[in-house]
Design a protein around this motif. Structure first.
Motif, mmCIF file in Angstrom:
data_model
loop_
_atom_site.group_PDB
_atom_site.id
_atom_site.type_symbol
_atom_site.label_atom_id
_atom_site.label_comp_id
_atom_site.label_asym_id
_atom_site.label_seq_id
_atom_site.Cartn_x
_atom_site.Cartn_y
_atom_site.Cartn_z
ATOM 1 N N UNK A 1 0.659 -1.022 -0.071
ATOM 2 C CA UNK A 1 -0.435 0.325 -0.621
ATOM 3 C C UNK A 1 0.973 1.233 0.408
ATOM 4 N N UNK A 2 0.138 2.323 -0.044
ATOM 5 C CA UNK A 2 0.513 3.200 0.133
ATOM 6 C C UNK A 2 1.326 3.523 1.740
ATOM 7 N N UNK A 3 2.591 4.845 1.547
ATOM 8 C CA UNK A 3 2.795 5.017 3.113
ATOM 9 C C UNK A 3 1.916 6.073 3.447
ATOM 10 N N UNK A 4 1.728 6.822 4.869
ATOM 11 C CA UNK A 4 2.421 8.168 5.054
ATOM 12 C C UNK A 4 4.264 8.480 5.609
ATOM 13 N N UNK A 5 4.473 9.409 4.739
ATOM 14 C CA UNK A 5 6.142 9.505 5.303
ATOM 15 C C UNK A 5 6.247 10.621 4.601
ATOM 16 N N UNK A 6 7.384 11.447 4.388
ATOM 17 C CA UNK A 6 8.218 12.835 4.471
ATOM 18 C C UNK A 6 8.592 12.195 3.292
ATOM 19 N N UNK A 7 8.860 12.787 2.403
ATOM 20 C CA UNK A 7 8.859 12.213 0.249
ATOM 21 C C UNK A 7 10.573 12.708 0.475
ATOM 22 N N UNK A 8 10.576 14.241 0.835
ATOM 23 C CA UNK A 8 12.415 14.267 1.011
ATOM 24 C C UNK A 8 12.955 13.745 1.542
ATOM 25 N N UNK A 9 12.620 13.171 2.895
ATOM 26 C CA UNK A 9 12.913 12.584 3.330
ATOM 27 C C UNK A 9 13.365 11.058 3.125
ATOM 28 N N UNK A 10 12.469 10.540 2.475
ATOM 29 C CA UNK A 10 12.920 9.197 2.103
ATOM 30 C C UNK A 10 13.637 9.303 0.520
ATOM 31 N N UNK A 11 13.420 10.666 0.034
ATOM 32 C CA UNK A 11 13.963 10.260 -1.611
ATOM 33 C C UNK A 11 16.094 10.347 -0.678
ATOM 34 N N UNK A 12 16.109 10.702 0.151
ATOM 35 C CA UNK A 12 17.505 11.108 1.043
ATOM 36 C C UNK A 12 18.198 10.189 1.148
#
Lengths: 569, 229, 143
Positions: free
Chosen positions: A454-465
């Motif tokens: 499923x999709x998750x709730x999180x911080x996009x920028x930080x996950x990309x990092x």
């Protein structure tokens, strides 16, 4: 040097003061039920005991007059009957057999005992064969045979007989008493008298007086021998059973035909088939007892409610205080934790700042040196000397900028924003940055995603990092033509896991424990090593965790576990 | 007074964000310094490489490059010092602080933000020290929020003045931009009040088009989150 | 292929001056401006083979400048120079069609290579345009 301990994985592990859900509610119920049971249960036991004691006292109180009147009624009936029997015996003894065989003489005796004793209706003599020899009274009975009657046999055996009440020819209830007359020659006669019950009824009524509701005679089978106010006319059947031929007077609690509770006092009248029954309609449960009982029960209910209310209120109050104290402590704790974290971050940043200072000094020194060489000597310094000084400046700049880049990366990840993220898209997006390098070095990158992620709730920028850092590391670890496998799968209803596996050189075991520490690096001179510690910190902050599994020479697998929904940390 | 844990949490996350913002800003400046130094030394290299028997070293250009490099190094050191002091302010949570210093520091740290917004950010500070009890970090934090809000509202080339005044019992820090309404969310206000409270101050955003935000310290007065809008 | 026309856009005066000097010694034709707004004006005046653009600038920032430059001339070859871009910024920059994203401080050789690449791209693009136009003209008139 800086404090390496700060922000290390061990210190970063959230020490939580979280109180489990429902804790206070459970605590409240436990204290309420504990206090309530030690106070309410004894109260109830006490009240029940008291209730029974009072009830017993009231029963005794209520039954005493019934008992007393029953005994006197018994005595009265016995004396009345023995009087009649004595009268009959008197005739039996005083009159000769000839007189008795003569109906006219017998009539004289009847008149005589009627006058003296009363209650007698007739008088008759029966011979041994059961035949009526003579008779004085209102009926014509001479010649009648009683040979087959039970009473005749009984009187023959026992000498005295008292019959049940029965209705005579004129519907007047009466009963029979009989005695044996022994003549000198041994011939047996039975002297028999009929007695009406009017006198008995009157006596019983007067005995009952105003205190009792009813008084009557019954026989052993419970058949009414005298009329009853409550239970009907003579020869009716009583609706309840009393003990047959009781030795002692007894009390019975029962109900009258109207369903009202009554107390029945009963006693056998000796040497007769009769029992007296005295009825007190008010029963045990009359006014005083009922009101006392009402008071007792309402006292109990009010007390229990009061206690429960107090206990409930008290427990709620205490628990609220405890909760407030807990929450104050938690607030304080969180504040302290925050202050500590801030201080740790502050020390880290101060350390980084300090690290920048040294290369800056070198730059300054070298610039000064070049200046000196040019201005002081007056002649042109050797080209190589100048170039080596400049080279030193450049390498210092590189050192500095590596640090500032790391610092910037670190500073950027102190804020969290939450949005809906498709991990596959995110990872493919990150891979776009590395496409060039991958094709240039001929690296193979596979991404596999479970269907049900499923999709998750999180911080996009930080996950990309995070993924950029880890995948970058994987790229750095593999040789030309190496391969990197990225898999995304759902772990459970709360978590997804992303595994990044490479077949590179692996991490030596002694380094494995330190790779998440700030400033740990194996790339000598390259970078300050903040990469993985930042990654670690970000994942922690996002509520996830990162694990590493590595075998030297075989490869490394980083597994990042992320929550589907970000909780407030 | 009941404190909402959410608000506390928001205030704390803001604390980290603030730290991040300042550190990031300083890192950027440092990076610019380094880029310039790199180019300067590259230029020096070029100059040295260009030396041929018939063309001697251009001494003047070398010297001017070196001077420029020294200027950049000084600038870099200044940032490092700022970063160091700022980082240590988070390290020493509670102390008696001089509000003059605190205001001067946060204004210095906000200069890059001012530059990016093309706003003139200036201070008016009293001569003598203004002592308050509290965390320098938190004081800078709340001031930075005000500064950022006022600077965002200010237009290009306009002036934002941070004025600290101490008239006996009352200490006021005024952040005044041009007379223009400042658009902030209720959440922003809550967090700011909360942060002001943390350093014993009352936050007041002046209503209408005044474009001013005030922080009051009034000893002996209960601290109440008072907002006029 | 020498004398490529390069525009430097950066608010850091010392940096941009020195860089310009160094590029000039490498035989580039360099113009420099200190803001995004000026860059748009300059780009409108001259066709540049490459534009070196700083990301963090006062007023109009690098991303906005990039967008406008690409609007004015979709063939603009823009190399973005930055302290350090976030992944989000980097994505945006790539989407807007920047040629490359280089981190400051940058090696002059990398930069020169980038500019040459830009010039080649630009040349190829204009060749392509000419070819397209020629083809169009042939289609329309030449049958």
């Amino acid at each position: 040097m800086m404090n390496l301990r700060v922000d290390s994985p061990q210190a970063a592990v959230e020490s939580s003061t979280l109180i489990p859900h429902g804790y206070y509610r459970r605590l409240r119920w436990i204290s309420v039920s504990a206090v309530a049971s030690v106070s309410v249960i004894p109260l109830i036991i006490m009240t029940v005991i008291n209730y029974h004691q009072y009830e017993e006292a009231f029963r005794i109180e209520a039954t005493r007059p019934v008992h007393r009147l029953t005994v006197s009624a018994k005595l009265s009936m016995e004396s009345y009957l023995s009087e009649r029997l004595s009268a009959l015996q008197l005739v039996n003894r005083a009159a000769s057999i000839e007189e008795m065989r003569d109906s006219a003489e017998l009539a004289k005796w009847l008149t005589h005992i009627k006058r003296s004793f009363g209650g007698f209706v007739d008088l008759g003599l029966i011979d041994a064969a059961g035949k009526q020899v003579s008779y004085a009274g209102p009926h014509e009975l001479i010649g009648r045979s009683y040979q087959d009657h039970d009473w005749f046999h009984e009187v023959s055996q026992r000498g005295v007989y008292v019959s049940d009440v029965f209705l005579g020819y004129r519907d007047s209830p009466h009963f029979v008493i009989a005695v044996i007359h022994d003549t000198s020659d041994g011939t047996l006669y039975v002297l028999r008298a009929t007695i009406d019950t009017n006198a008995i009824v009157r006596r019983l009524a007067s005995l009952a007086g105003p205190e009792l509701n009813d008084a009557f005679l019954i026989n052993r089978e419970g058949i009414l021998q005298t009329p009853s106010r409550l239970f009907g006319e003579v020869l009716g059947q009583l609706p309840f059973q009393v003990a047959e031929n009781p030795e002692e007077p007894g009390i019975l609690e029962t109900k009258d035909p109207d369903g009202k509770p009554v107390l029945v006092g009963y006693a056998a009248v000796s040497n007769t088939p009769f029992e007296v029954a005295m009825i007190n309609r008010s029963g045990v449960y009359h006014g005083d007892w009922l009101s006392l009982r009402r008071e007792l029960v309402s006292f109990l209910i009010v007390s229990v409610l009061l206690i429960l209310g107090m206990v409930f209120w008290g427990a709620t109050y205490m628990i609220n205080r405890a909760r407030n104290a807990d929450s104050r402590r938690a607030t304080l704790y969180h504040k302290m934790e925050y202050t500590n974290k801030m201080a740790a971050i502050g020390r880290l940043a101060a350390g980084v700042a300090h690290e920048i200072n040294n290369p800056l000094s070198i730059i300054h020194q070298n610039a000064g040196l070049v200046q000196d060489l040019l201005s002081v000597s007056g002649k042109e310094p050797p080209k190589e000397k100048l170039l080596s000084l400049i080279e030193s400046v450049l390498s210092s700049v590189d050192r500095c900028s590596a640090i500032t880049h790391r610092l910037l990366g670190f500073a950027r990840h102190m804020d969290v924003e939450t949005e809906e993220i498709d991990l596959e898209l995110l990872i493919r997006g990150v891979l776009m940055f590395l496409e060039k390098e991958a094709s240039y070095r001929n690296l193979r990158v596979d991404v596999t995603v479970d269907e049900k992620v499923p999709t998750i709730q999180s911080d996009r920028g930080q996950l990309q990092q995070v993924f950029l850092n880890i995948i970058n590391n994987a790229f750095a670890a593999v040789e030309e033509g190496g391969s990197i496998a990225i898999s995304v799968r759902k772990l459970n209803d709360q978590q997804v896991a992303v595994a990044i596996t490479d077949n590179g050189m692996g991490i030596p075991e002694q380094n494995l424990a330190h790779i998440f520490e700030p400033f740990f690096t194996t790339k000598k001179g390259a970078g300050t090593g903040l990469g993985l510690s930042i990654t670690y910190g970000i994942i922690q902050k996002l509520g996830g965790k990162i694990e590493v599994d590595s075998h030297e020479g075989k490869g490394t697998c980083f597994t990042v576990t992320l929550p589907l929904e970000r909780k407030q940390s | 007074m009941v404190r909402s844990p959410d608000r506390d949490l928001a205030a704390r996350q803001n604390g980290f964000a603030f730290f991040g913002a300042i550190t990031a800003s300083l890192s950027h400046e440092l990076n610019n310094v380094l880029a310039t130094i790199k180019e300067l030394s590259g230029l020096l290299e070029d100059l040295v490489h260009a030396v041929k028997p018939e063309r001697p070293l251009n001494g003047e250009r070398v010297i001017s490059s070196l001077e420029k490099m020294n200027v950049q190094v000084e600038r870099g050191r200044r940032y490092v010092k700022q970063l160091n002091r700022f980082a240590h302010s988070a390290d020493e949570p509670e102390a008696a602080i001089d509000l003059c210093d605190t205001v001067a520091e946060i204004v210095a740290l906000s200069q890059r933000l001012a530059k990016l917004n093309r706003v003139d950010l200036i201070t008016e500070l009293p001569e003598q020290m203004v002592k308050i009890d509290g965390s320098s970090f938190e004081a800078q934090h709340v001031l930075y929020r005000c500064l950022k809000a006022v600077m965002t509202a200010a237009g290009q080339g306009e002036k934002v003045v941070v004025r600290l005044s101490d008239d006996g019992p009352r200490i006021v820090v005024e952040v005044a931009g041009p007379d223009r309404a400042i658009d902030v969310s209720p959440e922003w206000l809550h967090v700011t009040e909360r942060l002001a409270e943390e350093v014993g101050a009352v936050f007041v955003s002046e209503g209408g088009d005044s474009g001013k935000m005030l922080l009051h310290w009034e000893p002996g007065r209960a601290v109440i989150g008072e907002v006029r809008l | 292929m020498s004398h490529e026309k390069v525009l430097l856009v950066d608010d850091e005066k010392d940096f941009v001056e020195v860089l310009a000097m160094r590029l000039e010694t490498r035989e580039f034709d360099v113009d420099m401006v200190l803001s995004g707004e000026e860059a748009l004006v300059k780009a409108g005046q001259r066709g540049y083979d490459a534009i070196l653009l700083d990301l963090a600038m006062p007023g109009m920032d690098g991303i906005e400048t990039l967008r406008r430059l690409r609007e004015i001339n979709p063939d603009s070859q823009v190399i973005v120079l930055t302290g350090r871009a976030t992944v989000k910024q980097a994505t945006e920059i790539m989407k807007l069609g920047a040629l490359d994203l280089l981190e400051k401080p940058v090696d002059i050789e990398v930069l020169v290579e980038g500019i040459s690449q830009a010039a080649t791209n630009k040349f190829r693009l204009s060749e392509q345009r000419i070819a397209e136009r020629t083809e169009e003209i042939i289609k329309r008139h030449g049958w």
